[in-house]
Write a protein that holds these residues in place. Structure first.
Motif, short mmCIF file in Angstrom:
data_model
loop_
_atom_site.label_atom_id
_atom_site.label_comp_id
_atom_site.label_asym_id
_atom_site.label_seq_id
_atom_site.Cartn_x
_atom_site.Cartn_y
_atom_site.Cartn_z
N THR A 136 -80.34 -46.51 41.47
CA THR A 136 -80.03 -47.46 42.54
C THR A 136 -78.53 -47.67 42.59
OG1 THR A 136 -80.29 -49.40 41.10
CG2 THR A 136 -82.24 -48.67 42.35
N VAL A 137 -78.03 -47.90 43.81
CA VAL A 137 -76.64 -48.30 44.01
C VAL A 137 -76.67 -49.62 44.77
CG1 VAL A 137 -74.41 -47.73 45.02
CG2 VAL A 137 -75.84 -45.91 44.06
N THR A 138 -76.07 -50.65 44.20
CA THR A 138 -76.02 -51.96 44.84
C THR A 138 -74.58 -52.29 45.17
OG1 THR A 138 -77.92 -52.69 43.53
CG2 THR A 138 -76.62 -54.40 44.62
N LEU A 139 -74.31 -52.63 46.43
CA LEU A 139 -72.98 -52.99 46.88
C LEU A 139 -72.92 -54.49 47.19
CD1 LEU A 139 -72.09 -50.11 49.39
CD2 LEU A 139 -71.76 -50.17 46.90
N THR A 140 -71.90 -55.14 46.67
CA THR A 140 -71.61 -56.54 47.00
C THR A 140 -70.11 -56.65 47.20
OG1 THR A 140 -71.54 -57.04 44.62
CG2 THR A 140 -73.60 -57.53 45.77
N ALA A 141 -69.65 -57.84 47.53
CA ALA A 141 -68.22 -58.03 47.78
C ALA A 141 -67.41 -57.82 46.50
CB ALA A 141 -67.96 -59.43 48.33
N GLY A 142 -66.26 -57.16 46.64
CA GLY A 142 -65.39 -56.97 45.49
C GLY A 142 -64.95 -58.30 44.91
N ASN A 143 -64.90 -58.36 43.57
CA ASN A 143 -64.54 -59.62 42.92
C ASN A 143 -63.42 -59.45 41.90
OD1 ASN A 143 -65.79 -58.39 40.76
ND2 ASN A 143 -67.72 -59.52 41.02
N GLY A 144 -62.76 -58.28 41.94
CA GLY A 144 -61.64 -58.05 41.04
C GLY A 144 -62.03 -57.68 39.64
N SER A 145 -63.32 -57.38 39.41
CA SER A 145 -63.76 -57.10 38.04
C SER A 145 -64.07 -55.62 37.85
CB SER A 145 -65.02 -57.91 37.71
OG SER A 145 -66.10 -57.47 38.50
N THR A 146 -63.95 -55.20 36.62
CA THR A 146 -64.39 -53.87 36.21
C THR A 146 -65.28 -54.07 35.00
OG1 THR A 146 -62.36 -52.84 37.01
CG2 THR A 146 -63.67 -51.58 35.46
N GLY A 147 -66.55 -53.99 35.21
CA GLY A 147 -67.51 -54.28 34.15
C GLY A 147 -67.68 -53.13 33.19
N PRO A 148 -68.31 -53.38 32.07
CA PRO A 148 -68.54 -52.33 31.08
C PRO A 148 -69.53 -51.29 31.60
CG PRO A 148 -69.78 -54.30 30.50
CD PRO A 148 -68.90 -54.67 31.67
N VAL A 149 -69.36 -50.09 31.13
CA VAL A 149 -70.25 -49.00 31.50
C VAL A 149 -71.08 -48.62 30.29
CG1 VAL A 149 -70.39 -46.61 32.29
CG2 VAL A 149 -68.65 -48.14 33.21
N ASP A 150 -72.39 -48.65 30.43
CA ASP A 150 -73.25 -48.26 29.33
C ASP A 150 -73.12 -46.77 29.06
OD1 ASP A 150 -74.11 -50.82 29.29
OD2 ASP A 150 -76.07 -50.43 30.20
N PRO A 151 -73.28 -46.36 27.80
CA PRO A 151 -73.27 -44.94 27.51
C PRO A 151 -74.35 -44.22 28.31
CG PRO A 151 -73.25 -46.23 25.48
CD PRO A 151 -73.53 -47.18 26.60
N VAL A 152 -74.00 -43.09 28.85
CA VAL A 152 -74.96 -42.30 29.62
C VAL A 152 -75.80 -41.47 28.66
CG1 VAL A 152 -75.23 -40.49 31.34
CG2 VAL A 152 -73.49 -42.25 31.64
#
Length: 599
Positions: A451-467
């Motif tokens: 899934t790809v979910t788009l919302t308004a940009g909030n200036g954050s860069t969240g952690p990425v889980d290991p693939v």
């Protein structure tokens, strides 16, 4: 309906005996997921269409016999719109088992169906229930060879008496149902008198006329062929129009592409001068298609089809287990369950989408929630990277945050049983390119959905889980980054329903070894633990081996039996060897590999 008989629990020793105790040397194994070229699919925010109708959120025999299971907490998040049943396989044999009359066998099937319908047609579900008339009658593939079918020898009187009794019981219950007259009348398992034969139309016409005589407004579903067939449906529509016995809902099962099949069905209705009728597919997904990726692909195509409703088929636990055909395992959600949950969350208005290379996407823009959600699936074991191109962002201006960016969250839905939750692989603000946002999605396994979910940009860069890359034991293509290599005395088994991709690679020969080549920093091995399993040794990069005892008092076919320590990122090998030893409590020294997870 295609209910399978109960499949005996798989054992390597039993399989070997079935093969005449022949040991398969260097077995030829199935293909690994396709390493396809990268693809691009598009979502047009400027092309907003209908409100999502959750057309694919239906289930054939997914409820318990009395309709009480599964729990609302597992059913309501899927927003189900269709259920189908009629008491198949319940002991007693229905009307047929009672000697072609209404006895206890008939009664228990009617009660089961009405109990199910009573729950799901009421609030909060308000779903449709297709009552399988032929299952109540007794045609569920268990009927004896000397069965007298409706209208045999031109005599439809007993069939008419059955219809009258069934309609009377439904009416007395006050439960709304649609009458699905005969399941798959093109296969000998349910109807042995010929597809679209003269006797079939005698049976059909008798049922329709009796039901409408008693309840003129009744909803009638058919012909419920086992697959979409242009010629059969053409004949059916022409004949039933001439006989004035057209159904109120045109229905079929399976098919290659629901959108293409629906378009063809509408063209046939038009060619016969028949006003548009609702279309349903109350069985879809063959057993080999029931993984997260293919399920998402079919749901995506259903969103584009205009089909009113569709029901997931039953293969593994017919017909009253209450597992939504194994979308639930041990009462827990699987990867497929999470796909349906994501599908149910597509809100607002459906967006115009374009797929490519076996990839399909369904998406909706919800202005109230200020969110765009896209579900991505594939029908070909797709690998590589799929770029989702969101076009015409100006049509959803609320997506741009104060920083001018759009926040994107990508979640991977692994095809796992059970699955606690999807894995987040990206949770960051992205910068659009003018009026377009491109979101690359790496397909780490050909059986996973995203899934790809788009919302308004909030200036954050969240952690990425290991693939994590899931590699089935049958992946033996040495051109891939991750693959298995089997030596002598290994065999492969298919159709093992409690294992990943329904496959197992096995050996009962001491000294037989296999090597898993992988690129990463950690590997987790999944193998069978059971009462007949032996002890294997594992060695990483030729180092000191460790032993793993796969004996267990209760079967766990696809659990993790060993996880490597952290390794330097790069290429490694894991050697798996059958020691020939076994736990004192084990009845055998089998080793059965399911898959490996690489991260």
């Amino acid at each position: 309906m295609n209910p399978s008989t109960a499949r005996p629990r798989w054992r390597a020793t039993a399989l070997a005996a079935a093969l005449g105790a022949a040991v398969l040397a260097c077995a030829t194994l199935g293909p690994s997921p396709a390493a396809a070229a990268d693809t691009t699919v598009s979502v047009d925010l400027g092309n907003q269409g209908a409100v999502p109708n959750q057309a694919g959120s239906g289930f054939l025999y997914g409820l318990s016999q009395d309709g009480s299971g599964p729990a609302d907490s597992l059913l309501q998040p899927l927003k189900p719109t269709l259920f189908r049943g009629g008491g198949a396989r319940i002991a007693g044999g229905g009307w047929l088992g009672d000697g072609y009359t209404a006895g206890s066998g008939y009664r228990i099937r009617v009660d089961s169906a009405l109990s199910q319908a009573r729950r799901v047609t009421a609030a909060p579900y308000r779903a449709t229930y297709h009552l399988l008339v032929s299952d109540v009658w007794g045609a569920d593939t268990t009927q004896p060879s000397n069965t007298v079918y409706p209208c045999d020898n031109g005599d439809c009187s007993n069939w008419a008496a059955f219809i009258d009794r069934l309609v009377a019981d439904v009416q007395a219950s006050g439960v709304p149902v649609s009458y699905d007259i005969w399941n798959e009348p093109d296969g000998t398992g349910f109807w042995q008198r010929g597809v679209n034969s003269a006797q079939y139309y005698q049976m059909w016409d008798t049922a329709v006329r009796e039901i409408r005589r008693l309840v003129p407004s009744a909803q009638i579903v058919g012909p419920s062929y086992s697959g979409y067939n242009h010629g059969w449906l053409d004949d059916f529509l022409g004949r039933t129009k001439a006989d004035n016995t057209l159904p109120t809902v045109v229905n079929w099962h399976f098919g290659n592409d629901p959108a293409a099949d629906a378009a063809d069905a509408r063209a046939l209705l038009s060619a016969h001068g028949i006003a548009p009728l609702p279309l349903t597919i109350n069985e879809y997904l063959f057993s080999q298609q029931q993984n997260a990726a293919y399920t998402a692909w079919f749901l995506d195509r259903l969103s584009a089809s205009g089909v009113a409703s569709a029901a997931h088929a039953i293969w593994t636990d017919c017909c009253g287990a209450g597992t939504l055909d194994s979308l639930l395992v041990g009462g827990q959600p699987t990867g497929q369950w999470w796909v349906y949950q994501a599908y149910a969350r597509i809100g607002g208005h459906l967006l115009g989408t374009t797929g490519s290379g076996g990839i399909a996407v369904a998406a909706g823009a919800d202005t109230t929630a200020h969110q765009v959600l896209a579900l991505i699936g594939n029908n070909s074991g797709q690998g590589g990277t799929t770029t989702v191109t969101f076009q015409n962002l100006s049509a959803a201006s609320w997506l741009r945050g104060g920083n001018g960016k759009v926040h994107a969250k990508i979640q991977r839905i692994p095809d796992q049983s059970p699955l606690g939750a999807p894995a987040t692989v990206l949770d960051s603000d992205l910068t659009p390119d003018g009026n377009t946002l491109r979101v690359p999605v790496t397909l780490t396994s050909g059986t996973d959905a995203y899934t790809v979910t788009l919302t308004a940009g909030n200036g954050s860069t969240g952690p990425v889980d290991p693939v994590t890359t899931v590699v089935d034991g049958t992946a033996t293509n040495s051109g891939d980054a991750n693959y298995f290599q089997y030596g002598a005395n290994w065999g492969v088994a298919n159709g093992i329903t409690d294992m990943y991709q329904q496959t197992a690679n096995w050996t009962f020969t001491a000294g037989a070894s296999a090597t898993f080549h992988f690129h990463g920093s950690t590997v987790a091995l999944h193998a069978v633990r059971d009462t007949d399993q032996g002890i294997m040794s594992l060695s990483v990069d030729g180092g000191s081996p460790v032993t793993v005892d796969n004996y267990a008092a209760a079967r766990n076919a696809s659990g993790t039996v060993w996880t490597s320590p952290a390794l330097p990122s790069g290429s490694h090998t894991l050697t798996i060897t059958n020691t020939g030893a076994r736990n004192a409590h084990s009845t055998g020294n089998n080793i059965a590999v399911d898959r490996a997870d690489v991260s």
